[in-house]
Design a protein around this motif. Sequence first.
Motif, PDB file in Angstrom:
ATOM      1  N   PRO A   1       0.807  -1.225   0.000  1.00 49.18           N
ATOM      2  CA  PRO A   1       0.000   0.000   0.000  1.00 49.18           C
ATOM      3  C   PRO A   1       0.843   1.278   0.000  1.00 49.18           C
ATOM      4  CG  PRO A   1      -0.951  -1.591   1.508  1.00 49.18           C
ATOM      5  CD  PRO A   1       0.385  -2.140   1.089  1.00 49.18           C
ATOM      6  N   ILE A   2       1.948   1.295   0.751  1.00 48.04           N
ATOM      7  CA  ILE A   2       2.803   2.488   0.776  1.00 48.04           C
ATOM      8  C   ILE A   2       3.472   2.693  -0.578  1.00 48.04           C
ATOM      9  CG2 ILE A   2       4.904   3.490   1.769  1.00 48.04           C
ATOM     10  CD1 ILE A   2       4.132   2.288   4.439  1.00 48.04           C
ATOM     11  N   LEU A   3       4.012   1.619  -1.156  1.00 44.52           N
ATOM     12  CA  LEU A   3       4.675   1.740  -2.459  1.00 44.52           C
ATOM     13  C   LEU A   3       3.680   2.165  -3.541  1.00 44.52           C
ATOM     14  CD1 LEU A   3       7.032  -1.378  -2.395  1.00 44.52           C
ATOM     15  CD2 LEU A   3       7.741   1.019  -2.446  1.00 44.52           C
TER      16      LEU A   3
ATOM     17  N   ALA B   1      13.228   9.715 -18.256  1.00 47.10           N
ATOM     18  CA  ALA B   1      13.384   8.815 -17.108  1.00 47.10           C
ATOM     19  C   ALA B   1      12.063   8.176 -16.702  1.00 47.10           C
ATOM     20  CB  ALA B   1      13.964   9.586 -15.921  1.00 47.10           C
ATOM     21  N   ASP B   2      12.112   6.890 -16.350  1.00 42.81           N
ATOM     22  CA  ASP B   2      10.995   6.183 -15.736  1.00 42.81           C
ATOM     23  C   ASP B   2      11.194   6.251 -14.225  1.00 42.81           C
ATOM     24  OD1 ASP B   2       9.669   5.392 -18.073  1.00 42.81           O
ATOM     25  OD2 ASP B   2      11.024   3.693 -18.332  1.00 42.81           O
ATOM     26  N   TYR B   3      10.291   6.909 -13.537  1.00 38.80           N
ATOM     27  CA  TYR B   3      10.467   7.144 -12.099  1.00 38.80           C
ATOM     28  C   TYR B   3       9.995   5.951 -11.270  1.00 38.80           C
ATOM     29  CZ  TYR B   3      11.586  12.057 -12.890  1.00 38.80           C
ATOM     30  OH  TYR B   3      12.188  13.219 -13.284  1.00 38.80           O
ATOM     31  N   TYR B   4      10.664   5.768 -10.146  1.00 36.63           N
ATOM     32  CA  TYR B   4      10.248   4.772  -9.155  1.00 36.63           C
ATOM     33  C   TYR B   4      10.382   5.431  -7.787  1.00 36.63           C
ATOM     34  CZ  TYR B   4      10.104   0.564  -6.260  1.00 36.63           C
ATOM     35  OH  TYR B   4       9.771  -0.372  -5.318  1.00 36.63           O
ATOM     36  N   PHE B   5       9.284   5.488  -7.041  1.00 42.87           N
ATOM     37  CA  PHE B   5       9.244   6.147  -5.739  1.00 42.87           C
ATOM     38  C   PHE B   5       9.126   5.082  -4.646  1.00 42.87           C
ATOM     39  CE2 PHE B   5       7.502   8.876  -8.979  1.00 42.87           C
ATOM     40  CZ  PHE B   5       8.093  10.115  -8.737  1.00 42.87           C
ATOM     41  N   PHE B   6       9.870   5.265  -3.572  1.00 37.92           N
ATOM     42  CA  PHE B   6       9.842   4.271  -2.496  1.00 37.92           C
ATOM     43  C   PHE B   6      10.134   4.941  -1.163  1.00 37.92           C
ATOM     44  CE2 PHE B   6      14.120   4.523  -4.122  1.00 37.92           C
ATOM     45  CZ  PHE B   6      14.963   4.375  -3.016  1.00 37.92           C
TER      46      PHE B   6
END
Length: 459
Positions: free
Chosen positions: A15-17, A40-45
Motif C-alpha cells: 500500500p505504501i509503495l 526517465a521512468d520514475y520509481y518512488f519508495f
Amino acid sequence: MRDIKRDHDFLDDDPILEYLNEFGSGLVASYPGARGETNADYYFFAVRDPMLNAFALPGGFIAVHSALLLAAQSESELASVMSHEIGHVAQRHIARMLGQQKQDALIPLAAMILAALASKGGSDAAIGVFMGGQGLQIQRQLNFSRDAEREADRIGFQIMGAGGYDTSGMVAFFGRMQAASRVYSDLMPAYLRSHPLTSERISDIQARIREIPYRQRVDSLEFHLVRARARVLQDESTQGRVEAAAFFDAQLTQQSRQQQAGAQYGLAYLALKKGDLAKAQGWLEKARGTMRPAEGAVFSTGQASSDGAAMFASMALEIKLAAGQPASVKQLALKEAEQAHLRYPLSRGIARQYADAMIVNGKLDDAARFLRDQAQLYREEPKLHELLAKTYAAQGKIALQHLALAESYALSGGMLAALDQLTIARKASDASFYDMAVIDARERELQARRREEMKEAKK
C-alpha cells in the motif's frame, strides 16, 4: 536499487509503495518536462529512518524517509519534497555532478547510501562516516550547488502548480525544516545537510507564490491511511508499538473525519501485527464507516474525492488471510480477493493477495495459471515468482519450484543464489526434457550477466 531493496529498512509494503508511485506519477504526468532529456521512468519508495530526509538517484529513483512522510502535514507538503527531487532528476543534477568526479567516486557514493540505510540516521556509525575524511569528500559530492538547488525549487514549484497542489506547502515544509535545524543544533536534519536552505531560496519561493492565485487542495484519505501504516512500520519494537497506539488514541479525538479514519486504520494495523484478528477487523470496520465522502464530492481542482476503498479492501484481505483464520474465513477471502482484483486491476498488492487466497484455499492450478499470466505482464516483479514457487511446492513440482525461485533471486540481484537454484532444479527427479532445456538456457544467461557484473566491478 537491488541492494537497497534487500535492506531491512526498505519499506517493502505494497500500500505504501503503490500510494507513493501513484502520487509521484501524477506529479510527473502533470509537467511535460518532468522526465527530462533522458525520458526517465520514475520509481518512488520509502525507507525506514528516523531522520527527516529524501534523496534521488540517477535514473529516476526517488526515496522518502518514513520520518519525512510522517512530518508532512498535507499532501501539498509531501508534493513539495517529491517535486523538488523530481526537479533534480529532470535537470540531471546528480548525473552531471557525478560526471565531474573521477570514476571511482561512484564507489564511496554507493557505499555511503547503503551505510546510511543500514545504520539509521542518528547512529554513531552514520556520524562517523560524515566525520571521517572520506565522509567529508562524500558530503561535498552530495551537497548540490546553490544554482542546482534553486533550479530544483523552480522546477518543483512548477510541477506542484501543474499537479493542482497548494504551492504554499513548499514554504510551510521548508520553514518547518529550518525550525527543526535549530532544535537539532549541530545534529542538523539530513535533508538540510544535502539540501541546504537559505533565506534567499525561501524568499524566492514566497515571491513566486504571490504571483499565482491561491488554490486549496483537499488531501486524499489514502494520505492519512498510508501515514498510519508508516507510523506502525517506523518502529516495530514493543515500545514503538506502544507509542504508535498512544498517538492513534490522541488522533481519534480530532474533529477531522480523515484523521479519525486514519487513526482507526492504524489501530487495525497494529492489532493485525499483534495477531489480534478480531480487534483488527473491528477497527477496520470503524475506519470504513467513519469516512464516507458525499456522493459526487470533488476537489477544487476537479479531481474526484477519494474514499480509500482499495486500501480498506487490501487490509480486509490481510486480516482474512492471516495465520490462524478458520477455513470459512479464508474461503470468504478468496471471493473478496477476486472482486477486489476485478475492481482494482492495476493494484499489484491486491493481485498478489488474490493469488495467495487461491493458494491457501487449495486452488493451485488456478493460482499457477494466474501467476504465470501475471509474470508475463510484469516481468520485473520477483514477488510473483516467489508465489509461483510456493504454488509449485504445494503441487509437488520440485523442478518448477526451484526454477521460479531462481527467477525471483535473479530479479532481486542475487545471481549466485539464482544459479544455485538452477542446479537444484536440474537434479530434481521430476525435471522434464523441456525443463532441462530451460534450465540450461537460463543458466547460460545468468552466468554471462554475472561475468559482465564482475567486469564492471573491476573497472
